[in-house]
Design a protein around this motif. Structure first.
Motif, PDB file in Angstrom:
ATOM      1  N   GLY A 130       0.788  -1.231   0.000  1.00  0.00           N
ATOM      2  CA  GLY A 130       0.000   0.000   0.000  1.00  0.00           C
ATOM      3  C   GLY A 130       0.815   1.273   0.000  1.00  0.00           C
ATOM      4  N   ALA A 131       2.075   1.196  -0.418  1.00  0.00           N
ATOM      5  CA  ALA A 131       2.920   2.387  -0.501  1.00  0.00           C
ATOM      6  C   ALA A 131       3.566   2.391  -1.885  1.00  0.00           C
ATOM      7  N   ASN A 132       4.439   3.372  -2.127  1.00  0.00           N
ATOM      8  CA  ASN A 132       5.106   3.481  -3.419  1.00  0.00           C
ATOM      9  C   ASN A 132       6.005   2.263  -3.643  1.00  0.00           C
ATOM     10  N   SER A 133       5.692   1.470  -4.665  1.00  0.00           N
ATOM     11  CA  SER A 133       6.424   0.221  -4.887  1.00  0.00           C
ATOM     12  C   SER A 133       7.881   0.471  -5.224  1.00  0.00           C
ATOM     13  N   GLU A 134       8.146   1.522  -5.988  1.00  0.00           N
ATOM     14  CA  GLU A 134       9.536   1.808  -6.350  1.00  0.00           C
ATOM     15  C   GLU A 134      10.344   2.185  -5.123  1.00  0.00           C
ATOM     16  N   ALA A 135       9.764   2.963  -4.243  1.00  0.00           N
ATOM     17  CA  ALA A 135      10.467   3.363  -3.018  1.00  0.00           C
ATOM     18  C   ALA A 135      10.691   2.161  -2.112  1.00  0.00           C
ATOM     19  N   LEU A 136       9.699   1.271  -2.043  1.00  0.00           N
ATOM     20  CA  LEU A 136       9.861   0.058  -1.244  1.00  0.00           C
ATOM     21  C   LEU A 136      10.973  -0.816  -1.792  1.00  0.00           C
ATOM     22  N   ALA A 137      10.987  -1.024  -3.110  1.00  0.00           N
ATOM     23  CA  ALA A 137      12.013  -1.853  -3.725  1.00  0.00           C
ATOM     24  C   ALA A 137      13.401  -1.274  -3.505  1.00  0.00           C
ATOM     25  N   ALA A 138      13.494   0.053  -3.592  1.00  0.00           N
ATOM     26  CA  ALA A 138      14.797   0.699  -3.413  1.00  0.00           C
ATOM     27  C   ALA A 138      15.320   0.529  -1.989  1.00  0.00           C
ATOM     28  N   ARG A 139      14.420   0.322  -1.039  1.00  0.00           N
ATOM     29  CA  ARG A 139      14.824   0.218   0.358  1.00  0.00           C
ATOM     30  C   ARG A 139      15.268  -1.203   0.739  1.00  0.00           C
ATOM     31  N   ILE A 140      14.962  -2.166  -0.084  1.00  0.00           N
ATOM     32  CA  ILE A 140      15.284  -3.559   0.230  1.00  0.00           C
ATOM     33  C   ILE A 140      16.792  -3.740   0.273  1.00  0.00           C
ATOM     34  N   ASP A 141      17.298  -4.205   1.404  1.00  0.00           N
ATOM     35  CA  ASP A 141      18.733  -4.454   1.524  1.00  0.00           C
ATOM     36  C   ASP A 141      19.084  -5.932   1.505  1.00  0.00           C
ATOM     37  N   THR A 142      18.064  -6.796   1.606  1.00  0.00           N
ATOM     38  CA  THR A 142      18.294  -8.242   1.615  1.00  0.00           C
ATOM     39  C   THR A 142      17.216  -8.927   0.796  1.00  0.00           C
ATOM     40  N   VAL A 143      17.625  -9.808  -0.078  1.00  0.00           N
ATOM     41  CA  VAL A 143      16.679 -10.684  -0.765  1.00  0.00           C
ATOM     42  C   VAL A 143      17.076 -12.120  -0.453  1.00  0.00           C
ATOM     43  N   ALA A 144      16.083 -12.950  -0.273  1.00  0.00           N
ATOM     44  CA  ALA A 144      16.344 -14.357   0.051  1.00  0.00           C
ATOM     45  C   ALA A 144      15.436 -15.234  -0.791  1.00  0.00           C
ATOM     46  N   GLY A 145      16.027 -16.193  -1.472  1.00  0.00           N
ATOM     47  CA  GLY A 145      15.269 -17.093  -2.321  1.00  0.00           C
ATOM     48  C   GLY A 145      15.210 -18.493  -1.761  1.00  0.00           C
ATOM     49  N   VAL A 146      14.057 -19.118  -1.895  1.00  0.00           N
ATOM     50  CA  VAL A 146      13.867 -20.529  -1.539  1.00  0.00           C
ATOM     51  C   VAL A 146      14.229 -21.355  -2.776  1.00  0.00           C
ATOM     52  N   ARG A 147      14.962 -22.419  -2.579  1.00  0.00           N
ATOM     53  CA  ARG A 147      15.419 -23.241  -3.709  1.00  0.00           C
ATOM     54  C   ARG A 147      14.267 -23.912  -4.448  1.00  0.00           C
ATOM     55  N   GLN A 148      14.367 -23.899  -5.785  1.00  0.00           N
ATOM     56  CA  GLN A 148      13.483 -24.765  -6.560  1.00  0.00           C
ATOM     57  C   GLN A 148      13.982 -26.204  -6.447  1.00  0.00           C
ATOM     58  N   PHE A 149      13.130 -27.144  -6.804  1.00  0.00           N
ATOM     59  CA  PHE A 149      13.533 -28.548  -6.765  1.00  0.00           C
ATOM     60  C   PHE A 149      14.730 -28.806  -7.678  1.00  0.00           C
ATOM     61  N   GLU A 150      14.791 -28.132  -8.837  1.00  0.00           N
ATOM     62  CA  GLU A 150      15.856 -28.412  -9.793  1.00  0.00           C
ATOM     63  C   GLU A 150      17.219 -27.907  -9.332  1.00  0.00           C
ATOM     64  N   ILE A 151      17.269 -27.157  -8.233  1.00  0.00           N
ATOM     65  CA  ILE A 151      18.549 -26.748  -7.667  1.00  0.00           C
ATOM     66  C   ILE A 151      18.652 -27.183  -6.204  1.00  0.00           C
ATOM     67  N   SER A 152      17.918 -28.242  -5.865  1.00  0.00           N
ATOM     68  CA  SER A 152      17.884 -28.709  -4.478  1.00  0.00           C
ATOM     69  C   SER A 152      18.714 -29.954  -4.221  1.00  0.00           C
ATOM     70  N   THR A 153      19.175 -30.615  -5.281  1.00  0.00           N
ATOM     71  CA  THR A 153      20.012 -31.801  -5.114  1.00  0.00           C
ATOM     72  C   THR A 153      21.139 -31.754  -6.130  1.00  0.00           C
TER      73      THR A 153
END
Length: 789
Positions: free
Chosen positions: A50-73
């Motif tokens: 509910g706020a400015n998406s560009e401003a929110l994205a610019a503030r992100i200092d950490t991104v974390a991804g959950v592994r897909q199955f094809e990169i899990s083994t």
């Protein structure tokens, strides 16, 4: 009561959630990659704040991804390609340029674990805003993998990445693989069948309870626009076996196991209260983490009771304790539901029932909403947040499970403001770890009883898998002999738990039959005699001497499982034959004694095993009380070097080279090399050779004491024969007794204790004909005539 104005500015708060999905039969199908699905969900999460998406994205200092199955083994295929930096590929698409990117370990606990971890980082002042996401495009990959116009999802993004690895330690074992316990349905079925036995339910009643547990899940999935299988089904439909709903693993039909063929993504935006205020995120979007806990269960076979899941239960209870509420105060509940036991194990202890009016899922569950790989619980969090916003002040529970009921991350959410609350998971984990584990028998032989079981249904036919207990209490894995139709019928129609069985081990693993008599009938013991012909070896008998030649010169005498079996059979015959007193093993041709394991065969995907007596039939053989001489011609690499190490005497021609080369191909010298080499040569030198895989020539091996004699090129066999003649001139009874005493005392560190060790070999020697013959021959100044008795 804490008010919003009293909240510490560093308090973490969930401000945005998003989901994305597409079905290949849908009108809006776009064949999105996993990166694009995650990015679509991430954009939804930014917009949801509910706020400015560009401003929110610019503030992100950490991104974390959950592994897909094809990169899990390791080695898992990615038919359409993949990003080399999944978290940053997603971040690029939403306009974020974080300082830190994380790729989390495998497991369904990952989404909630990352939320808890990054919330803790925010509370500690180490982060302002974090975006967490995951996705799967399995359905698209399978749909388009063989298409002529298949898309290319490959991305060379590069950049900083904190890749935490696969996280498979303790979840995968060679022992389980040997017994077909490689798939999740079979592993989880063991728990469900153990639970059925504990509850004393019939097969029919228990299967009906599974249908009743999951039927309400289908009703939720049917109304969820992101669900992969939005179809409402009755309890009867879920358990009725037919062409569409085949049996997968007793007691599971296809409809009640996690559905992995999905195209789904979900994301969560997490930030500090200070950042949320600064960026103008409305307070009615804020959701707080009131309680959390993370615990890990013992490895599957170590667990005292396979019918319960104490780590899961305690994690859930602790999250509720920190939140200060009971399960009865929850407004929404989502229990990880890859298989029925993951739900019922918690219900048993939390007082929840299948017909709970609140429901046990907010998504529809993994079999019906879709098991979006490791990322399912991110969808559960997204749904929970959305529901809590519509009922402010209520509480929602999310339980995320990974492995085989192995890792559990639990959390309680609410819009009610609260400061960050720390958990005591470490203390609880210590308590769980302190519970004694069950001892495992890797090789199981003798009477036993079935503790739990399953039957895998594959195209090749049903395979029975048993967890058993020997009479001494040790637990073991075994497969059911396919020919034992009575025992297999018991596993598919009867009540096997507690039933007596008989176990036998060999190089392929453990097998059970219904009785010792059945074992003898189906697997008669091999008579240890030499055959006239072998496929992978040649044998030559010359009086009391047996010469064995590994006969695979086209493969540098590398050994396949079948070649190992033949050598094992030959050595069995050698040690059993009283007329054979000395054996020599060598390799065909002049290039190689033995280059070890046949890696091309191993890489073919065919079954790989080693006899109980070890590589070459020697490296794990106990009680080698007859001499074996290695005549090394050319390379003795890897397992070939381990065969030489297992021999009593080594003769090498001057072209021979020795190496434990396993580390150079990602393996270890597990057939005795890691043990024998440091005992045969100076340990520091052994360390170097093992860790580098470096080859050493025959002369250096001789200087180190690894080789007895070095002879001219092409004469290794002649040199071995010369030593054999010397041994054959001695009393075979004395030779055998000497080797037996050396074997018995090799583990006694104190010299005097070893000297004083009483061996039955000495008693046998004192009453032997050969001892008397030796004394008489000496006195008569004639050559002794040995009888080997």
């Amino acid at each position: 009561m804490t008010t919003i104005d009293d909240i510490d500015s560093r308090t973490p708060v969930l401000v945005g959630v998003g989901q994305a999905a597409e079905r290949i039969d849908g009108s809006a199908y776009r064949a999105l990659s996993a990166v694009e699905l995650a990015a679509a969900a991430a954009r939804e999460a930014l917009a949801d704040a509910g706020a400015n998406s560009e401003a929110l994205a610019a503030r992100i200092d950490t991104v974390a991804g959950v592994r897909q199955f094809e990169i899990s083994t390791p080695g898992a295929p990615a038919p359409l390609g993949k990003s080399d930096n999944y978290p940053r590929s997603v971040a690029d698409r939403v306009g974020a340029d974080p300082a830190r990117a994380i790729l989390e370990v495998s497991g369904g606990q990952s989404p909630q674990h990352l939320i808890t971890e990054l919330a803790r980082n925010i509370a500690a002042g180490n982060s302002d805003a974090a975006l967490i996401f995951g996705s799967e495009a399995i359905s698209t990959v399978r749909h388009l993998a063989k298409s002529e116009q298949r898309p290319d999802f490959t991305e060379q993004r590069g950049g900083q990445l904190e890749d935490r690895g696969f996280g498979l330690s303790g979840l995968v074992s060679r022992y389980a693989m040997m017994h077909g316990l490689t798939d999740a349905p079979s592993q989880y079925a063991l728990f469900d069948n153990a639970r059925r036995a504990r509850l004393g339910l019939s097969r029919e009643d228990y299967r009906r309870s599974i249908g009743e547990l999951f039927a309400p899940f289908t009703r939720v999935a049917a109304k969820n626009p992101y669900a992969a299988a939005p179809v409402e089904r009755s309890a009867e439909e879920l358990i009725a076996v037919d062409d569409r709903n085949r049996m997968v693993a007793e007691p599971y039909t296809r409809f009640v196991v996690a559905r992995d063929q999905v195209n789904q993504g979900a994301a969560v935006l997490l930030m500090s209260v200070a950042a949320a205020r600064e960026l103008g995120v409305p307070q009615d979007k804020w959701v707080f983490l009131h309680g959390h806990a993370e615990l890990r269960e013992k490895n599957l076979l170590d667990r005292p009771d396979l019918s319960v899941a104490p780590a899961l239960v305690r994690a859930a209870e602790h999250a509720l304790e920190i939140a200060g509420i009971g399960a009865d105060q929850l407004h929404t509940i989502d229990l990880y539901s890859c298989f029925p036991i993951a739900v019922s194990a918690l219900c048993d202890d939390l007082g929840l029932t299948a017909d709970d009016p609140r429901g046990l899922t907010v998504t529809g569950g993994l079999p019906f909403f879709g098991g979006a790989g490791n990322n399912y619980s991110m969808h559960a969090v997204a749904e929970t947040v959305a529901r809590l916003r519509t009922t402010p002040g209520t509480y929602g529970f999310v339980g995320a499970n990974g492995g085989t009921l192995s890792k559990y991350s639990a959390a309680v959410y609410s819009t009610t403001p609260t400061d960050w609350r720390e958990d005591e998971s470490r203390r609880l984990q210590e308590e769980l770890n302190a519970v004694p584990s069950v001892e495992t028998a890797v090789q199981a032989d003798g009477p036993a009883r079935i503790e739990t079981y399953t039957v895998k249904y594959e195209r090749s036919g049903p395979t029975g898998i048993v967890v058993g207990r020997l009479d001494d209490g040790r637990r073991f894995l075994a497969t059911v002999a396919p020919q034992d139709t009575d025992l297999l019928a018991l596993l598919t129609t009867g009540d096997p738990v507690g039933h007596p069985v008989f176990a036998r081990s060999d190089g392929r693993g453990n097998v059970v039959t219904g009785s010792p008599e059945k074992m003898k009938e189906l697997f008669p013991q091999r008579v240890p005699v030499l055959r006239d012909d072998y496929e992978f070896a040649r044998v030559h008998r010359d009086g009391h001497l047996l010469e064995i030649t590994i006969n695979r010169p086209e493969a540098r005498n590398a050994l396949t499982p079948q070649a190992n079996e033949e050598l094992d059979e030959i050595f069995d015959a050698y040690f059993a034959d009283p007329e054979l007193w000395v054996a020599i093993i060598t390799g065909a041709g002049d290039q190689s004694f033995c280059s070890g394991n046949d890696l091309r065969y191993s890489a073919s995907g065919k079954p790989v095993w080693v006899p109980k007596n070890g590589f070459g039939g020697l490296t794990s053989r106990r009680d080698m009380t007859k001499p074996v001489i290695a005549a090394v011609n050319g390379f003795a690499m890897g397992g070939g070097c381990e065969i030489a190490l297992a021999c009593h005497i080594v003769v090498a021609d001057d072209t021979a080279q020795f190496a434990l080369s396993e580390t150079r191909v990602g393996l270890i010298a597990g057939a005795g090399g890691l043990v024998r080499l440091p005992r045969a040569i100076p340990p520091k030198v052994a360390n170097e050779l093992i860790l580098t895989g470096r080859k050493i020539p025959a002369e250096q091996a001789h200087e180190l004491g690894l080789v007895n004699r070095v002879v001219p090129a092409g004469t290794a066999l002649d040199g071995a024969r010369a030593i054999a003649v010397e041994i054959l001139s001695a009393s075979p009874t004395s030779v055998r007794a000497s080797l037996q005493v050396m074997n018995e005392t090799s583990g006694i560190s104190d010299v005097i204790d070893a000297v004083d060790h009483h061996s039955p070999a000495l008693d046998d020697l004192m009453t032997s004909e050969d001892m008397m013959e030796g004394l008489l021959a000496f006195g008569a100044k004639r050559a002794p005539q040995w009888k080997n008795r």
